[in-house]
Design a protein around this motif. Structure first.
Motif, mmCIF file in Angstrom:
data_model
loop_
_atom_site.group_PDB
_atom_site.id
_atom_site.type_symbol
_atom_site.label_atom_id
_atom_site.label_comp_id
_atom_site.label_asym_id
_atom_site.label_seq_id
_atom_site.Cartn_x
_atom_site.Cartn_y
_atom_site.Cartn_z
ATOM 1 N N PRO A 62 0.617 -1.285 0.084
ATOM 2 C CA PRO A 62 0.058 -0.100 -0.092
ATOM 3 C C PRO A 62 0.652 1.264 0.041
ATOM 4 C CG PRO A 62 0.039 -1.056 2.034
ATOM 5 C CD PRO A 62 0.657 -1.984 1.299
ATOM 6 N N ASP B 51 1.035 -1.304 -7.530
ATOM 7 C CA ASP B 51 0.488 -0.905 -5.936
ATOM 8 C C ASP B 51 -0.189 -2.014 -5.390
ATOM 9 O OD1 ASP B 51 -1.459 0.156 -7.838
ATOM 10 O OD2 ASP B 51 -2.393 0.580 -5.918
ATOM 11 N N ASP C 149 -1.896 -5.360 -3.803
ATOM 12 C CA ASP C 149 -1.801 -6.650 -4.525
ATOM 13 C C ASP C 149 -2.288 -6.763 -6.043
ATOM 14 O OD1 ASP C 149 -1.369 -9.565 -3.834
ATOM 15 O OD2 ASP C 149 -3.258 -9.644 -4.700
ATOM 16 N N LEU D 10 -5.692 -7.300 -7.530
ATOM 17 C CA LEU D 10 -7.193 -6.441 -7.445
ATOM 18 C C LEU D 10 -6.611 -5.155 -8.463
ATOM 19 C CD1 LEU D 10 -7.475 -6.480 -3.885
ATOM 20 C CD2 LEU D 10 -9.169 -6.707 -5.674
ATOM 21 N N TYR D 11 -7.557 -4.880 -9.334
ATOM 22 C CA TYR D 11 -7.221 -3.698 -9.986
ATOM 23 C C TYR D 11 -6.174 -3.124 -10.478
ATOM 24 C CZ TYR D 11 -12.033 -3.738 -7.748
ATOM 25 O OH TYR D 11 -13.293 -4.013 -7.389
ATOM 26 N N SER E 200 -2.836 -5.595 0.146
ATOM 27 C CA SER E 200 -3.678 -4.559 -0.479
ATOM 28 C C SER E 200 -4.073 -3.740 0.432
ATOM 29 C CB SER E 200 -4.829 -5.589 -0.951
ATOM 30 O OG SER E 200 -5.702 -4.724 -1.478
ATOM 31 N N ALA E 201 -4.851 -2.816 -0.053
ATOM 32 C CA ALA E 201 -5.232 -1.297 0.645
ATOM 33 C C ALA E 201 -6.324 -1.638 1.675
ATOM 34 C CB ALA E 201 -5.959 -0.498 -0.283
ATOM 35 N N TYR F 275 -12.743 0.028 -3.482
ATOM 36 C CA TYR F 275 -11.608 0.827 -4.157
ATOM 37 C C TYR F 275 -12.463 1.785 -4.974
ATOM 38 C CZ TYR F 275 -8.796 -3.178 -2.271
ATOM 39 O OH TYR F 275 -8.192 -4.037 -1.434
ATOM 40 N N LEU F 276 -11.535 2.688 -5.404
ATOM 41 C CA LEU F 276 -11.866 3.633 -6.611
ATOM 42 C C LEU F 276 -13.105 4.147 -6.669
ATOM 43 C CD1 LEU F 276 -10.418 0.697 -9.227
ATOM 44 C CD2 LEU F 276 -9.176 3.090 -8.526
ATOM 45 N N VAL G 23 -3.006 5.196 3.119
ATOM 46 C CA VAL G 23 -2.729 4.235 4.294
ATOM 47 C C VAL G 23 -1.513 4.006 4.397
ATOM 48 C CG1 VAL G 23 -3.526 2.558 6.021
ATOM 49 C CG2 VAL G 23 -5.218 3.879 4.725
ATOM 50 N N THR H 259 -6.779 7.746 -4.328
ATOM 51 C CA THR H 259 -6.281 6.815 -3.440
ATOM 52 C C THR H 259 -6.754 6.757 -1.922
ATOM 53 O OG1 THR H 259 -4.083 7.772 -4.212
ATOM 54 C CG2 THR H 259 -3.769 6.190 -2.649
ATOM 55 N N THR H 260 -8.206 6.501 -1.986
ATOM 56 C CA THR H 260 -8.965 6.359 -1.004
ATOM 57 C C THR H 260 -9.707 5.218 -0.869
ATOM 58 O OG1 THR H 260 -9.161 8.768 -0.697
ATOM 59 C CG2 THR H 260 -11.016 7.602 0.484
#
Ligand SMILES: C[S@@+](CC[C@H](N)C(=O)[O-])C[C@H]1O[C@@H](n2cnc3c(N)ncnc32)[C@H](O)[C@@H]1O
Length: 252
Positions: A11, A82, A84, A87-88, A112-113, A164-165, A193, A220-221
């Protein structure tokens, strides 16, 4: 010949890299990295001779030849994403193109985030008797999601929902979630984070959009919507004296 390494950078904080990810970075001859989302301190782990290519302004058609050229020259090529890579990350289209060119690949996972957000809050997202499912998703936006995965369907599960996103669409997100989750359900709002300028706050669902706007969050939230964030004093069967299992057989 070395495979092209798709590496999860985690992250943001460099010490959240896996040992394998750090190893690939330290040996890289060519680093192709998502500079819009990855902490530059991580890219700096590559050796001095390493060629750096930033992808924020590139198309897939420009990235693929960089990967193929490096691998065919015998270089250790690292494609750094960025979080993992599952994911996206758009690794699928890159791996398909490399498969077509007979280039071997490997994928190295990252944190991941949603994981770093849960750990920063010191929270478990699967509390017995409260919630046992985590959904990782996003709101439609420009990319869209398949109709069966629209937020109104996912929110009906009332699971721990990690979005995400989705910050640009937070007003619509909040009103859709309120159709199923009580409006006092805790929502963690995490911005960058694990970065030095991290912001992380937990608010009731009814304040999700207003808080995001007040903090001016667009990029990035991550949102984690979950009854588990209430820290209910529920205990698991796993560590209950009434519950036998293979490693702790009953005495009766
Ligand atoms: C293109 S997606 C990639 C997700 C990444 N592969 C992962 O596993 O976290 C980028 C989105 O992930 C989330 N994200 C990534 N890193 C984050 C961080 N450090 N803090 C909060 N959200 C983050 C945000 O929703 C951001 O818009």
């Amino acid at each position: 010949m070395h495979p092209v390494s798709f590496v999860g950078a985690g992250p943001g904080a460099p010490d959240l890299l896996t040992l394998r990810a750090a190893d690939r970075l330290k040996q890289a001859d060519r680093l192709i990295w998502t500079d819009s989302l990855i902490n530059p301190a991580i890219a700096k782990l590559a050796p001095d001779h390493c060629k750096h290519i930033r992808t924020s302004t590139l198309t897939l058609e420009e990235v693929i030849p960089e990967l193929i050229e490096g691998q065919r020259q015998g270089e250790r090529v690292v494609r750094l994403h960025d979080g993992d890579p599952s994911l996206y990350s758009a690794i699928n289209e890159q791996i398909c193109a490399l498969n077509d060119a007979d280039i071997p690949v490997e994928v190295i996972p990252g944190i991941s985030a949603y994981q770093v957000t849960a750990s920063t809050l010191r929270c478990e997202l699967t509390i017995p008797g409260v919630v046992q499912t985590i959904v990782l998703s996003r709101t439609g936006g420009r990319t869209g999601v398949p109709p069966s995965e629209e937020l109104r369907h996912l929110s009906a599960l009332k699971a721990s929902l990690c979005l995400y996103l989705s910050a640009r669409h937070v007003d619509d997100v909040q009103s859709t979630l309120e159709e199923h989750y009580p409006d006092d359900t805790p929502v963690a709002i995490g911005y960058r984070v694990s970065w030095p300028d991290e912001q992380i706050t937990v608010v009731p669902l009814k304040e999700m959009a207003a808080t995001s706007r007040a903090l001016n969050l667009i990029r990035t939230t991550l949102y984690v919507v979950s009854p588990a964030l209430s820290r209910l004093p529920k205990r698991s069967k796993l560590y209950s004296p009434e519950h036998d299992h293979l490693f702790r057989p009953g005495t009766s």
